[in-house]
Enzyme design. Structure first.
Site, short mmCIF file in Angstrom:
data_model
loop_
_atom_site.label_atom_id
_atom_site.label_comp_id
_atom_site.label_asym_id
_atom_site.label_seq_id
_atom_site.Cartn_x
_atom_site.Cartn_y
_atom_site.Cartn_z
N THR A 90 11.96 9.38 20.71
CA THR A 90 11.84 7.92 20.67
C THR A 90 11.39 7.33 22.04
O THR A 90 11.83 8.19 23.10
CB THR A 90 13.20 7.34 20.52
OG1 THR A 90 13.46 5.76 20.51
CG2 THR A 90 14.37 7.76 21.37
N HIS A 91 10.85 6.20 22.07
CA HIS A 91 10.53 5.63 23.65
C HIS A 91 11.55 4.58 23.59
O HIS A 91 11.49 3.88 24.58
CB HIS A 91 9.16 4.98 23.35
CG HIS A 91 7.98 5.75 23.35
ND1 HIS A 91 7.31 6.20 24.35
CD2 HIS A 91 7.53 6.61 22.26
CE1 HIS A 91 6.64 7.28 24.32
NE2 HIS A 91 6.67 7.27 22.97
N ASN A 92 12.44 4.32 22.86
CA ASN A 92 13.66 3.47 23.13
C ASN A 92 14.89 4.05 24.18
O ASN A 92 15.56 4.94 23.67
CB ASN A 92 14.32 3.26 21.80
CG ASN A 92 15.33 2.16 21.80
OD1 ASN A 92 16.19 1.97 22.72
ND2 ASN A 92 15.49 1.03 20.65
N LYS A 93 14.98 3.22 25.26
CA LYS A 93 15.77 3.94 26.19
C LYS A 93 17.32 3.65 25.78
O LYS A 93 18.17 4.74 26.15
CB LYS A 93 15.65 2.91 27.46
CG LYS A 93 16.23 3.50 28.79
CD LYS A 93 15.58 3.12 29.86
CE LYS A 93 16.18 3.54 31.08
NZ LYS A 93 17.04 2.36 31.80
N ASP A 136 14.43 7.28 11.81
CA ASP A 136 13.67 6.07 11.16
C ASP A 136 14.80 5.36 10.55
O ASP A 136 15.88 5.90 9.93
CB ASP A 136 12.78 6.47 10.16
CG ASP A 136 11.73 5.66 9.68
OD1 ASP A 136 11.17 5.16 10.79
OD2 ASP A 136 11.46 5.35 8.51
N PHE A 165 20.23 -7.06 17.25
CA PHE A 165 18.66 -6.96 17.12
C PHE A 165 18.30 -7.19 15.65
O PHE A 165 18.98 -6.96 14.86
CB PHE A 165 17.90 -5.91 18.01
CG PHE A 165 18.04 -4.59 17.23
CD1 PHE A 165 19.44 -3.74 17.56
CD2 PHE A 165 17.40 -4.03 16.39
CE1 PHE A 165 19.67 -2.41 16.83
CE2 PHE A 165 17.38 -2.80 15.90
CZ PHE A 165 18.74 -1.94 16.07
N GLY A 166 17.13 -7.23 15.35
CA GLY A 166 16.39 -6.93 14.09
C GLY A 166 17.20 -7.78 13.10
O GLY A 166 17.15 -9.15 13.38
N LYS A 210 29.90 -2.29 17.15
CA LYS A 210 28.93 -2.01 16.14
C LYS A 210 28.42 -0.69 16.37
O LYS A 210 28.30 0.17 15.29
CB LYS A 210 27.59 -3.05 16.44
CG LYS A 210 26.49 -2.72 15.27
CD LYS A 210 25.20 -3.46 15.59
CE LYS A 210 24.01 -2.60 14.98
NZ LYS A 210 22.94 -2.83 15.46
P1 IMP Z 1 12.80 1.88 13.81
O1 IMP Z 1 13.31 3.02 12.91
O2 IMP Z 1 13.39 1.95 14.99
O3 IMP Z 1 11.34 1.63 13.45
O4 IMP Z 1 13.64 0.53 12.86
C1 IMP Z 1 13.10 -0.07 11.80
C2 IMP Z 1 13.44 -1.56 11.69
O5 IMP Z 1 14.88 -1.48 11.26
C3 IMP Z 1 13.90 -2.11 13.06
O6 IMP Z 1 12.85 -2.81 13.57
C4 IMP Z 1 15.15 -3.13 12.77
O7 IMP Z 1 14.47 -4.30 12.53
C5 IMP Z 1 15.71 -2.72 11.42
N1 IMP Z 1 16.78 -1.89 12.01
C6 IMP Z 1 17.38 -0.65 12.20
N2 IMP Z 1 18.78 -0.72 12.54
C7 IMP Z 1 18.93 -2.01 12.63
C8 IMP Z 1 20.37 -2.24 13.03
O8 IMP Z 1 21.21 -1.77 13.41
N3 IMP Z 1 20.27 -3.59 13.14
C9 IMP Z 1 19.47 -4.68 12.92
N4 IMP Z 1 18.11 -4.29 12.21
C10 IMP Z 1 18.05 -2.67 12.21
#
Ligand code: IMP
Length: 203
Positions: free
Chosen positions: A14-17, A75, A161-162, A184
């Site tokens: 992952t590139h997410n810190k 994912d 987020f998201g 959370k």
């Molecule tokens: P990825 O697997 O990091 O590409 O995440 C896919 C997408 O799912 C993200 O862009 C978020 O929008 C959404 N997502 C995943 N987990 C969460 C969460 O815990 N809260 C809100 N959105 C989430």
């Protein structure tokens, strides 16, 4: 039988810190040092599968092959019952704009599609997270964590987020975005998947 992790270095694809720090913290008790994708200049493969596990497998195997290290990828996304499981693997795509991701737009789309269908309340949905650990020899193990809940409108809360501002997890009456970040992180779909991973590969 789940293959155990026996090395001392694990690549987190992952590139997410934030995700990297969380994993580092969780795996410390097992004597594992984690390496992030950014340090290794990893390729970002195209996610061409239509399941979470399929896309997580692509990322984990690409990382293991490129580095010779066991690699863990994830994912995640949200599935909405009344929309037949959408957006699912397309969760991030619904937020895509020419100027970056816009999750208010994505949540508005989810709400509009539910309204157009006159979907009954509560509008059940699940956050899902799949983790895949792939070894350089091609073996892999997959783990899934699910957080069930329902959707609300209008959006509530500024944390997270998201899609967090429209999601109320089961057993609560506040959204993920109204919840303290640590609270959370302790209960989320991601935490549940990590627990499965640790029980499976380190248990
Ligand atoms: P990825 O697997 O990091 O590409 O995440 C896919 C997408 O799912 C993200 O862009 C978020 O929008 C959404 N997502 C995943 N987990 C969460 C969460 O815990 N809260 C809100 N959105 C989430």
């Amino acid at each position: 039988m789940t293959r155990k992790f026996s090395g001392d270095r694990l690549l987190i694809a992952t590139h997410n810190k934030g995700k990297l720090e969380e994993m580092e913290h969780l795996l410390k008790p097992f004597g594992v040092s984690v390496v992030g994708a950014a340090e290794m200049d990893l390729p970002e493969p195209e996610e061409t599968e239509d399941t979470f596990v399929g896309n997580a497998r692509i990322k984990a195997h690409a990382a293991a092959k490129a580095t010779g290290l066991p690699a863990l990828s994830d994912d995640s996304g949200i599935t909405i019952d009344a929309l037949g499981g959408a957006p699912g693997v397309y969760t991030a795509d619904w937020a895509e704009t020419p100027n970056g991701r816009d999750f208010v737009m994505a949540m508005t789309r989810a709400h509009d599609e539910l309204e157009a269908k006159n979907a009954p309340h509560p509008r059940f949905a699940q956050f899902r997270c799949t983790l895949v650990l792939a070894w350089p020899d091609g073996h892999d193990e997959a783990f899934e964590g699910v957080m069930p809940g329902h959707l609300v409108w209008p959006m509530r809360g500024d944390n997270g987020f998201g899609y967090d501002p429209m999601f109320v997890p089961e057993g609560f009456d506040i959204t993920f975005a109204e919840m303290d970040r640590w609270e959370k992180n302790k209960i989320s779909h991601r935490a549940r998947a990590v627990k499965q991973f640790i029980a499976g590969c380190f248990g």
